[in-house]
Design a protein around this motif. Structure first.
Motif, PDB file in Angstrom:
ATOM      1  N   ILE A 134     -45.756   1.148 -34.197  1.00 49.35           N
ATOM      2  CA  ILE A 134     -45.662   2.144 -33.122  1.00 49.35           C
ATOM      3  C   ILE A 134     -44.562   1.757 -32.140  1.00 49.35           C
ATOM      4  CG2 ILE A 134     -46.859   3.066 -31.082  1.00 49.35           C
ATOM      5  CD1 ILE A 134     -49.457   2.977 -32.812  1.00 49.35           C
ATOM      6  N   VAL A 135     -44.578   0.502 -31.704  1.00 51.07           N
ATOM      7  CA  VAL A 135     -43.570   0.031 -30.756  1.00 51.07           C
ATOM      8  C   VAL A 135     -42.178   0.110 -31.364  1.00 51.07           C
ATOM      9  CG1 VAL A 135     -42.738  -2.038 -29.559  1.00 51.07           C
ATOM     10  CG2 VAL A 135     -45.151  -1.412 -29.424  1.00 51.07           C
ATOM     11  N   LEU A 136     -42.039  -0.316 -32.617  1.00 46.42           N
ATOM     12  CA  LEU A 136     -40.718  -0.315 -33.245  1.00 46.42           C
ATOM     13  C   LEU A 136     -40.238   1.093 -33.580  1.00 46.42           C
ATOM     14  CD1 LEU A 136     -40.864  -3.535 -35.447  1.00 46.42           C
ATOM     15  CD2 LEU A 136     -39.848  -3.212 -33.181  1.00 46.42           C
ATOM     16  N   LEU A 137     -41.150   1.989 -33.846  1.00 43.11           N
ATOM     17  CA  LEU A 137     -40.748   3.382 -34.066  1.00 43.11           C
ATOM     18  C   LEU A 137     -40.180   3.975 -32.775  1.00 43.11           C
ATOM     19  CD1 LEU A 137     -40.628   5.514 -36.263  1.00 43.11           C
ATOM     20  CD2 LEU A 137     -42.896   6.286 -35.562  1.00 43.11           C
ATOM     21  N   VAL A 138     -40.820   3.681 -31.663  1.00 43.98           N
ATOM     22  CA  VAL A 138     -40.282   4.102 -30.362  1.00 43.98           C
ATOM     23  C   VAL A 138     -38.900   3.478 -30.177  1.00 43.98           C
ATOM     24  CG1 VAL A 138     -40.563   3.894 -27.855  1.00 43.98           C
ATOM     25  CG2 VAL A 138     -42.531   4.498 -29.289  1.00 43.98           C
ATOM     26  N   GLY A 139     -38.778   2.191 -30.555  1.00 39.86           N
ATOM     27  CA  GLY A 139     -37.492   1.511 -30.469  1.00 39.86           C
ATOM     28  C   GLY A 139     -36.410   2.161 -31.313  1.00 39.86           C
ATOM     29  N   CYS A 140     -36.786   2.640 -32.492  1.00 40.23           N
ATOM     30  CA  CYS A 140     -35.824   3.347 -33.351  1.00 40.23           C
ATOM     31  C   CYS A 140     -35.245   4.554 -32.633  1.00 40.23           C
ATOM     32  CB  CYS A 140     -36.492   3.819 -34.644  1.00 40.23           C
ATOM     33  SG  CYS A 140     -36.721   2.550 -35.875  1.00 40.23           S
ATOM     34  N   PHE A 141     -36.111   5.351 -32.062  1.00 44.15           N
ATOM     35  CA  PHE A 141     -35.653   6.562 -31.362  1.00 44.15           C
ATOM     36  C   PHE A 141     -34.820   6.199 -30.130  1.00 44.15           C
ATOM     37  CE2 PHE A 141     -39.473   8.273 -33.585  1.00 44.15           C
ATOM     38  CZ  PHE A 141     -38.780   9.126 -34.434  1.00 44.15           C
ATOM     39  N   LEU A 142     -35.234   5.166 -29.429  1.00 38.87           N
ATOM     40  CA  LEU A 142     -34.492   4.718 -28.249  1.00 38.87           C
ATOM     41  C   LEU A 142     -33.088   4.259 -28.638  1.00 38.87           C
ATOM     42  CD1 LEU A 142     -34.485   3.919 -25.201  1.00 38.87           C
ATOM     43  CD2 LEU A 142     -35.320   1.685 -25.950  1.00 38.87           C
ATOM     44  N   PHE A 143     -32.995   3.418 -29.658  1.00 40.25           N
ATOM     45  CA  PHE A 143     -31.687   2.906 -30.062  1.00 40.25           C
ATOM     46  C   PHE A 143     -30.841   3.970 -30.766  1.00 40.25           C
ATOM     47  CE2 PHE A 143     -33.430  -1.163 -28.900  1.00 40.25           C
ATOM     48  CZ  PHE A 143     -32.318  -1.820 -28.379  1.00 40.25           C
ATOM     49  N   LYS A 144     -31.458   4.930 -31.409  1.00 39.35           N
ATOM     50  CA  LYS A 144     -30.684   6.047 -31.974  1.00 39.35           C
ATOM     51  C   LYS A 144     -30.004   6.820 -30.844  1.00 39.35           C
ATOM     52  CE  LYS A 144     -31.045   6.122 -36.479  1.00 39.35           C
ATOM     53  NZ  LYS A 144     -29.862   6.057 -37.327  1.00 39.35           N
ATOM     54  N   GLU A 145     -30.680   6.971 -29.725  1.00 44.74           N
ATOM     55  CA  GLU A 145     -30.081   7.638 -28.560  1.00 44.74           C
ATOM     56  C   GLU A 145     -28.954   6.788 -27.979  1.00 44.74           C
ATOM     57  OE1 GLU A 145     -30.435  10.741 -27.158  1.00 44.74           O
ATOM     58  OE2 GLU A 145     -31.527  11.059 -29.032  1.00 44.74           O
ATOM     59  N   ILE A 146     -29.179   5.491 -27.896  1.00 41.61           N
ATOM     60  CA  ILE A 146     -28.154   4.592 -27.367  1.00 41.61           C
ATOM     61  C   ILE A 146     -26.904   4.627 -28.246  1.00 41.61           C
ATOM     62  CG2 ILE A 146     -27.589   2.150 -26.982  1.00 41.61           C
ATOM     63  CD1 ILE A 146     -30.530   1.796 -26.064  1.00 41.61           C
ATOM     64  N   GLN A 147     -27.088   4.754 -29.563  1.00 44.23           N
ATOM     65  CA  GLN A 147     -25.952   4.794 -30.489  1.00 44.23           C
ATOM     66  C   GLN A 147     -25.017   5.976 -30.225  1.00 44.23           C
ATOM     67  OE1 GLN A 147     -27.499   4.844 -34.487  1.00 44.23           O
ATOM     68  NE2 GLN A 147     -27.680   2.633 -34.576  1.00 44.23           N
ATOM     69  N   LYS A 148     -25.515   7.006 -29.597  1.00 41.65           N
ATOM     70  CA  LYS A 148     -24.691   8.182 -29.312  1.00 41.65           C
ATOM     71  C   LYS A 148     -23.644   7.903 -28.235  1.00 41.65           C
ATOM     72  CE  LYS A 148     -28.356  11.418 -30.534  1.00 41.65           C
ATOM     73  NZ  LYS A 148     -29.296  12.428 -30.030  1.00 41.65           N
ATOM     74  N   HIS A 149     -23.748   6.773 -27.563  1.00 38.03           N
ATOM     75  CA  HIS A 149     -22.838   6.444 -26.475  1.00 38.03           C
ATOM     76  C   HIS A 149     -21.924   5.303 -26.918  1.00 38.03           C
ATOM     77  CE1 HIS A 149     -25.172   9.033 -23.822  1.00 38.03           C
ATOM     78  NE2 HIS A 149     -26.243   8.507 -24.400  1.00 38.03           N
ATOM     79  N   ASP A 150     -20.806   5.690 -27.534  1.00 41.59           N
ATOM     80  CA  ASP A 150     -19.882   4.712 -28.114  1.00 41.59           C
ATOM     81  C   ASP A 150     -19.394   3.688 -27.096  1.00 41.59           C
ATOM     82  OD1 ASP A 150     -20.000   5.745 -30.663  1.00 41.59           O
ATOM     83  OD2 ASP A 150     -18.308   7.104 -30.348  1.00 41.59           O
ATOM     84  N   ASP A 151     -19.115   4.137 -25.877  1.00 46.08           N
ATOM     85  CA  ASP A 151     -18.611   3.199 -24.883  1.00 46.08           C
ATOM     86  C   ASP A 151     -19.641   2.111 -24.573  1.00 46.08           C
ATOM     87  OD1 ASP A 151     -20.158   5.290 -23.805  1.00 46.08           O
ATOM     88  OD2 ASP A 151     -19.295   5.049 -21.806  1.00 46.08           O
TER      89      ASP A 151
END
Length: 160
Positions: free
Chosen positions: A135-152
């Motif tokens: 559960i925690v890591l699935l939330v982490g997946c979504f969080l880091f997928k969002e972070i990946q959208k910010h190349d800078d």
């Protein structure tokens, strides 16, 4: 590596260790035991992007496990689980596979720890730890997928 860069890596790892440990301890009611939601485990995704963050994650887990009700066993086995999970996270090429692998590793190792220390049923505890971690890591997946959208941000902080 130059000296300035070495100092920066050590400082970043110290911050990661501190945040991991403090978040785990602050949420101690959810962080330890058979059913656990260790929110600080989201940080193991840092290893997915750069192996230089692995020491901070391991040290943070070690520090977080010092006040664990399972004592020395959690310091050893909990830290081992996070160590293996971060190494696997660094080696895989997909966040979701990393999340599943991390949950399986923690489920087996921490489930085994609960079995041997508290004599609780192994498969039941393995499942409980796996679910909480997943559960925690699935939330982490979504969080880091969002972070990946910010190349800078990715280039400046995670990949450099």
């Amino acid at each position: 590596m130059n000296k300035k860069r070495d100092v920066k890596v050590v400082a970043i790892n110290a911050m990661i260790a501190c945040v991991y440990a403090v978040l785990t301890i602050l949420c101690s009611g959810l962080s330890y035991g058979a059913i656990q939601l260790r929110f600080s485990e989201i940080f193991i995704f840092l290893a997915f992007y750069n192996k230089k963050y692995i020491p901070g994650l391991i040290i943070g887990c070690f520090l977080a496990n010092i006040p664990s009700p399972l004592g020395f066993a959690d310091i050893i086995f909990g830290t081992l689980a996070t160590t293996l999970a971060t190494i696997v996270m660094y080696k895989v090429s997909n966040l979701y596979i990393g999340a599943i692998a991390g949950a399986v590793i923690n489920g087996i190792i921490v489930g085994g720890e609960l079995y041997f220390i508290l004599h609780l049923p192994f498969f039941m505890n393995m499942f409980y730890v796996f679910v909480g971690e997943f559960i925690v890591l699935l939330v982490g997946c979504f969080l880091f997928k969002e972070i990946q959208k910010h190349d800078d941000f990715m280039q400046k902080y995670l990949l450099s």
